[in-house]
Design a protein around this motif. Structure first.
Motif, PDB file in Angstrom:
ATOM      1  N   GLU A   1       0.833  -1.206   0.000  1.00 25.50           N
ATOM      2  CA  GLU A   1       0.000   0.000   0.000  1.00 25.50           C
ATOM      3  C   GLU A   1       0.867   1.255   0.000  1.00 25.50           C
ATOM      4  OE1 GLU A   1      -2.908   2.685  -0.230  1.00 25.50           O
ATOM      5  OE2 GLU A   1      -3.008   0.528  -0.656  1.00 25.50           O
ATOM      6  N   ARG A   2       2.006   1.210   0.705  1.00 20.99           N
ATOM      7  CA  ARG A   2       2.922   2.351   0.669  1.00 20.99           C
ATOM      8  C   ARG A   2       3.395   2.590  -0.769  1.00 20.99           C
ATOM      9  NH1 ARG A   2       8.531   2.982   0.801  1.00 20.99           N
ATOM     10  NH2 ARG A   2       9.223   4.951   1.725  1.00 20.99           N
ATOM     11  N   LYS A   3       3.713   1.516  -1.462  1.00 18.99           N
ATOM     12  CA  LYS A   3       4.133   1.631  -2.866  1.00 18.99           C
ATOM     13  C   LYS A   3       3.005   2.186  -3.729  1.00 18.99           C
ATOM     14  CE  LYS A   3       3.616  -1.616  -5.564  1.00 18.99           C
ATOM     15  NZ  LYS A   3       2.675  -2.082  -6.612  1.00 18.99           N
ATOM     16  N   ARG A   4       1.793   1.721  -3.495  1.00 19.10           N
ATOM     17  CA  ARG A   4       0.658   2.194  -4.289  1.00 19.10           C
ATOM     18  C   ARG A   4       0.373   3.666  -4.047  1.00 19.10           C
ATOM     19  NH1 ARG A   4      -3.754  -2.771  -3.646  1.00 19.10           N
ATOM     20  NH2 ARG A   4      -2.761  -4.230  -5.101  1.00 19.10           N
ATOM     21  N   ARG A   5       0.532   4.112  -2.792  1.00 15.85           N
ATOM     22  CA  ARG A   5       0.341   5.540  -2.502  1.00 15.85           C
ATOM     23  C   ARG A   5       1.332   6.380  -3.280  1.00 15.85           C
ATOM     24  NH1 ARG A   5      -0.155   3.831   2.884  1.00 15.85           N
ATOM     25  NH2 ARG A   5       1.945   4.598   3.371  1.00 15.85           N
ATOM     26  N   MET A   6       2.571   5.921  -3.347  1.00 12.82           N
ATOM     27  CA  MET A   6       3.577   6.635  -4.118  1.00 12.82           C
ATOM     28  C   MET A   6       3.167   6.725  -5.584  1.00 12.82           C
ATOM     29  SD  MET A   6       7.450   5.567  -5.165  1.00 12.82           S
ATOM     30  CE  MET A   6       6.706   4.510  -6.416  1.00 12.82           C
ATOM     31  N   VAL A   7       2.694   5.606  -6.146  1.00 10.85           N
ATOM     32  CA  VAL A   7       2.289   5.582  -7.553  1.00 10.85           C
ATOM     33  C   VAL A   7       1.134   6.555  -7.792  1.00 10.85           C
ATOM     34  CG1 VAL A   7       1.267   4.159  -9.374  1.00 10.85           C
ATOM     35  CG2 VAL A   7       3.120   3.241  -7.966  1.00 10.85           C
ATOM     36  N   ARG A   8       0.149   6.550  -6.897  1.00  9.96           N
ATOM     37  CA  ARG A   8      -0.980   7.480  -7.064  1.00  9.96           C
ATOM     38  C   ARG A   8      -0.507   8.932  -7.017  1.00  9.96           C
ATOM     39  NH1 ARG A   8      -3.620   3.585  -3.657  1.00  9.96           N
ATOM     40  NH2 ARG A   8      -3.234   4.868  -1.796  1.00  9.96           N
ATOM     41  N   GLY A   9       0.419   9.209  -6.110  1.00  9.49           N
ATOM     42  CA  GLY A   9       0.952  10.565  -6.030  1.00  9.49           C
ATOM     43  C   GLY A   9       1.680  10.971  -7.304  1.00  9.49           C
ATOM     44  N   LEU A  10       2.448  10.048  -7.865  1.00 12.00           N
ATOM     45  CA  LEU A  10       3.155  10.334  -9.109  1.00 12.00           C
ATOM     46  C   LEU A  10       2.179  10.532 -10.265  1.00 12.00           C
ATOM     47  CD1 LEU A  10       6.092   7.783  -8.775  1.00 12.00           C
ATOM     48  CD2 LEU A  10       6.288  10.272  -8.706  1.00 12.00           C
ATOM     49  N   ASN A  11       1.139   9.705 -10.328  1.00 10.21           N
ATOM     50  CA  ASN A  11       0.127   9.869 -11.378  1.00 10.21           C
ATOM     51  C   ASN A  11      -0.500  11.254 -11.300  1.00 10.21           C
ATOM     52  OD1 ASN A  11      -1.140   6.439 -11.208  1.00 10.21           O
ATOM     53  ND2 ASN A  11       0.591   7.287 -12.317  1.00 10.21           N
ATOM     54  N   ASN A  12      -0.833  11.695 -10.088  1.00 10.39           N
ATOM     55  CA  ASN A  12      -1.418  13.024  -9.921  1.00 10.39           C
ATOM     56  C   ASN A  12      -0.445  14.117 -10.353  1.00 10.39           C
ATOM     57  OD1 ASN A  12      -3.788  11.931  -8.894  1.00 10.39           O
ATOM     58  ND2 ASN A  12      -3.111  12.090  -6.764  1.00 10.39           N
ATOM     59  N   MET A  13       0.836  13.933 -10.027  1.00  9.83           N
ATOM     60  CA  MET A  13       1.841  14.918 -10.410  1.00  9.83           C
ATOM     61  C   MET A  13       1.961  15.003 -11.929  1.00  9.83           C
ATOM     62  SD  MET A  13       5.939  14.909  -9.663  1.00  9.83           S
ATOM     63  CE  MET A  13       6.196  13.667 -10.939  1.00  9.83           C
ATOM     64  N   TYR A  14       1.965  13.826 -12.583  1.00 10.11           N
ATOM     65  CA  TYR A  14       2.056  13.815 -14.047  1.00 10.11           C
ATOM     66  C   TYR A  14       0.863  14.535 -14.666  1.00 10.11           C
ATOM     67  CZ  TYR A  14       6.081  10.723 -14.752  1.00 10.11           C
ATOM     68  OH  TYR A  14       7.353  10.193 -14.824  1.00 10.11           O
ATOM     69  N   MET A  15      -0.347  14.248 -14.172  1.00  8.34           N
ATOM     70  CA  MET A  15      -1.532  14.878 -14.743  1.00  8.34           C
ATOM     71  C   MET A  15      -1.519  16.386 -14.509  1.00  8.34           C
ATOM     72  SD  MET A  15      -2.999  12.546 -16.357  1.00  8.34           S
ATOM     73  CE  MET A  15      -4.361  13.589 -16.887  1.00  8.34           C
ATOM     74  N   GLU A  16      -1.014  16.811 -13.358  1.00  4.21           N
ATOM     75  CA  GLU A  16      -0.898  18.245 -13.096  1.00  4.21           C
ATOM     76  C   GLU A  16       0.058  18.898 -14.083  1.00  4.21           C
ATOM     77  OE1 GLU A  16      -1.700  21.863 -11.222  1.00  4.21           O
ATOM     78  OE2 GLU A  16      -2.715  19.912 -11.074  1.00  4.21           O
ATOM     79  N   ASN A  17       1.150  18.222 -14.400  1.00  3.83           N
ATOM     80  CA  ASN A  17       2.098  18.763 -15.377  1.00  3.83           C
ATOM     81  C   ASN A  17       1.482  18.824 -16.770  1.00  3.83           C
ATOM     82  OD1 ASN A  17       4.139  19.195 -13.548  1.00  3.83           O
ATOM     83  ND2 ASN A  17       5.255  17.321 -14.011  1.00  3.83           N
TER      84      ASN A  17
END
Length: 218
Positions: free
Chosen positions: A101-117
Motif C-alpha cells: 500500500e505504501r508503494k501504491r500511494r507513491m504511484v498514485r501521487g506520481l500519477n497526480n503529479m504527471y496529470m498536473e504537469n
C-alpha cells in the motif's frame, strides 16, 4: 433525437474529421512525457495517447515502485541489525500488505503529479488504445467504447516494451511472475528464483530475500 440515417456524405465526413495537432505521441512513457511537456510548453498543440499507465512503466510498475519496496526492505534490515547501532528491540513483523500500500500511494501521487504537469503545460493526455488509420492519423478507443481520431503534423511512436516469457521448457506451466506481479505481492515468498539479469532482475532479489532467522527482508 436527430436521426443520422439521412445524413449527407458531407455531414458524415465532418463527423469523422480528425482532430488536428502539431504533435501526436503514441505511448506515454518517460521519453514521450518529456517531449510532450517541452513541445506543449513552446505553444504546440500536443496529444499523448496511452493505453494504461500515466507516465509509462517507470512510475507505475518498474523503476520507482521497485525502489520504494527496496527502501522498505532496507528499513527492515536496519531493524534486524539494530544492536549494531546500540538499539535493542523485542522483534518486529513485516506486513507486506502495508508495504504494498505504501508503494501504491507513491504511484498514485506520481500519477497526480504527471496529470498536473499535463494541465500546466497544455498537453492533452488521452487514456485509450490507439491504432493507425492512415499516415499520421491515430484512432483512439476510449474506456467507454467511443473513439477519437487524432492527426498530427508530426507523430512519435513510443510504445515501449513489455515482459516476455522465453521458450524455456516448463516455464509457462510454472506460471511465473513478471516484475509487475512481483511488485504486487502481499506476502513474503518462501522461495524466490529470478530468471534473467537485467536491472529489474537485480533489484527484486534485493527486496525479496527471506532469512531463516526472522522471516524479514533485507
Amino acid at each position: 433525437m436527430k436521426s443520422t440515417k439521412n445524413a449527407s456524405p458531407a455531414q458524415a465526413r465532418k463527423k469523422t474529421q480528425p482532430e488536428e495537432f502539431d504533435l501526436v505521441i503514441l505511448g506515454g512513457g518517460t521519453g514521450s512525457t518529456i517531449a510532450a511537456w517541452i513541445f506543449a510548453g513552446e505553444g504546440k498543440q500536443v496529444a499523448v495517447v496511452e493505453r494504461k499507465y500515466i507516465g509509462g512503466s517507470c512510475p507505475n510498475i518498474a523503476c520507482l515502485p521497485s525502489k520504494n519496496i527496496i527502501h522498505s526492505a532496507k528499513v527492515a534490515s536496519y531493524f534486524r541489525r539494530s544492536e549494531e547501532f546500540g538499539i535493542t528491540h523485542d522483534g518486529f513483523a513485516i506486513d507486506m500488505a502495508d508495504v504494498r500500500e505504501r508503494k501504491r500511494r507513491m504511484v498514485r501521487g506520481l500519477n497526480n503529479m504527471y496529470m498536473e504537469n499535463y494541465r500546466n503545460t497544455g498537453a492533452e493526455f488521452v487514456l485509450g488504445t490507439g491504432r493507425f488509420l492512415a499516415p499520421r492519423t491515430v484512432e483512439v478507443t476510449l474506456a467507454d467504447g467511443t473513439t477519437r481520431q487524432l492527426r498530427g503534423a508530426n507523430v512519435i511512436v513510443s510504445t515501449g516494451t513489455r515482459a516476455a516469457l522465453e521458450a524455456i521448457p516448463g516455464l509457462a506451466e510454472a506460471q511465473p511472475l513478471t516484475h509487475i506481479e512481483a511488485l504486487e505481492l502481499d506476502e513474503i515468498p518462501e522461495h524466490f528464483l529470478v530468471v534473467g539479469g537485467g536491472y529489474v532482475a537485480v533489484e527484486m532479489p534485493q527486496a525479496a530475500i527471506r532469512t531463516p532467522k526472522d522471516s524479514a527482508w533485507n
